[in-house]
Motif scaffolding. Structure first.
Motif, mmCIF file in Angstrom:
data_model
loop_
_atom_site.group_PDB
_atom_site.id
_atom_site.type_symbol
_atom_site.label_atom_id
_atom_site.label_comp_id
_atom_site.label_asym_id
_atom_site.label_seq_id
_atom_site.Cartn_x
_atom_site.Cartn_y
_atom_site.Cartn_z
ATOM 1 N N ILE A 93 -1.257 7.305 2.231
ATOM 2 C CA ILE A 93 -2.318 7.207 3.222
ATOM 3 C C ILE A 93 -3.711 7.059 2.613
ATOM 4 C CG2 ILE A 93 -2.453 9.725 3.411
ATOM 5 C CD1 ILE A 93 -3.078 7.119 6.172
ATOM 6 N N TRP A 94 -4.031 7.867 1.565
ATOM 7 C CA TRP A 94 -5.385 7.815 1.029
ATOM 8 C C TRP A 94 -5.675 6.472 0.352
ATOM 9 C CZ3 TRP A 94 -8.901 10.791 2.789
ATOM 10 C CH2 TRP A 94 -8.616 12.095 3.192
ATOM 11 N N THR A 95 -4.684 5.916 -0.317
ATOM 12 C CA THR A 95 -4.865 4.600 -0.929
ATOM 13 C C THR A 95 -5.083 3.545 0.148
ATOM 14 O OG1 THR A 95 -3.376 5.274 -2.707
ATOM 15 C CG2 THR A 95 -3.882 2.926 -2.535
ATOM 16 N N ALA A 96 -4.339 3.652 1.246
ATOM 17 C CA ALA A 96 -4.493 2.700 2.351
ATOM 18 C C ALA A 96 -5.889 2.792 2.956
ATOM 19 C CB ALA A 96 -3.437 2.968 3.412
ATOM 20 N N LEU A 116 -3.240 -4.924 6.031
ATOM 21 C CA LEU A 116 -3.448 -4.356 4.704
ATOM 22 C C LEU A 116 -3.249 -2.847 4.714
ATOM 23 C CD1 LEU A 116 -4.389 -4.949 1.772
ATOM 24 C CD2 LEU A 116 -6.727 -4.504 2.549
ATOM 25 N N PHE A 117 -3.772 -2.196 5.736
ATOM 26 C CA PHE A 117 -3.652 -0.740 5.821
ATOM 27 C C PHE A 117 -2.194 -0.319 5.876
ATOM 28 C CE2 PHE A 117 -3.317 3.309 7.934
ATOM 29 C CZ PHE A 117 -4.340 4.058 7.382
ATOM 30 N N TYR A 118 -1.421 -0.942 6.763
ATOM 31 C CA TYR A 118 -0.029 -0.514 6.891
ATOM 32 C C TYR A 118 0.782 -0.864 5.641
ATOM 33 C CZ TYR A 118 4.653 0.296 8.546
ATOM 34 O OH TYR A 118 5.936 0.768 8.662
ATOM 35 N N GLY A 119 0.541 -2.038 5.052
ATOM 36 C CA GLY A 119 1.270 -2.423 3.849
ATOM 37 C C GLY A 119 1.020 -1.469 2.689
ATOM 38 N N VAL A 120 -0.243 -1.124 2.471
ATOM 39 C CA VAL A 120 -0.582 -0.211 1.377
ATOM 40 C C VAL A 120 -0.094 1.198 1.704
ATOM 41 C CG1 VAL A 120 -2.480 0.816 0.068
ATOM 42 C CG2 VAL A 120 -2.554 -1.602 0.679
#
Length: 238
Positions: free
Chosen positions: A55-58, A45-49
């Motif tokens: 970065i902040w949205t992730a 999820l982190f990398y996809g977002v």
């Protein structure tokens, strides 16, 4: 006059006669689900977002996932694993410090520190009666004092705790090197793939070692037996 007849017997009474021993498949399923929820999905999820929205949205999505997973387990009256709580705590600390300092670099530096701290806690726990892995084992297998004190089981907990301590130190060192030598985009991609792979392989090794000891100790039950109640003889008086 008493005689034997084939009459139904309560299945609950029959089940009570059998000791509760989880099968290997059920343990693997529990470990896999715990890793999926606490490690795999947040990383993906982190990398996809990050790739789509920055970065902040992730960072926000990864944190929201952890707390959402804990809330869902609570609402459905299922116990969240210690690994999920640990992940949520670490993500919370990383996020708060990064927001206060307004530094994404600090967000990625903190895993180096947290891996080192966790590794140190694991190493220190080796000197106690209950190494860290012994404290987490109840999430995956029903533990009691008698079982936890068996010599083979105690050695297993000690060795696995040492393994994860060394792994934490190695992960922290590699993360620090990547952070200092690579661009942010490369760092996030390589770290996401590498650390996820390392965690999964370490989990597989952990399950394999635990399964080997569990079989030696007779801790795995047989597959669920479907006994037809009408075939169980019960004494009945005429």
């Amino acid at each position: 006059m008493a005689s034997q007849r084939t009459t139904p017997a309560p299945t609950t009474a029959l089940a009570d006669l059998l000791p509760h021993r989880p099968t290997l498949l059920s343990v693997v399923r529990r470990v896999s689900m715990s890793l999926l929820i606490a490690v795999v999905i947040p990383a993906v999820l982190f990398y996809g977002v990050f790739a789509l929205a920055g970065i902040w949205t992730a960072i926000g999505f990864a944190l929201a996932w952890s707390y959402g997973a804990i809330a869902w387990r609570f609402v459905t009256r299922r116990r969240a694993s210690g690994l999920l709580y640990l992940t949520a705590i670490m993500l919370t600390g990383r996020t708060l410090l990064s927001v206060v300092a307004d530094s994404t670099w600090l967000y990625f530096l903190q895993p180096v520190i947290s891996d080192g701290v966790v590794a140190l806690l694991f190493l220190l726990s080796l000197a106690s009666a209950r190494p860290m892995v012994a404290r987490l084992a109840g999430d995956f297998y029903p533990m009691d004092h008698e079982l936890a004190m068996r010599p083979r089981v105690r050695r297993l907990f000690w060795h696995l705790t040492a393994l994860w301590a060394v792994l934490g130190l190695a992960k922290g060192s590699v993360t620090l090197w990547l952070l200092q030598s690579q661009s942010l985009e490369t760092f996030v991609l390589v770290k996401s793939i590498l650390m996820l792979s390392v965690n999964v392989l370490a989990a597989v090794a952990t399950v394999a070692l635990a399964a080997y000891v569990a079989r030696q100790e007779g801790l795995f039950g047989p597959p669920l037996l479907h006994v037809a109640p009408e075939l169980v003889p019960v004494p009945v008086r005429d």
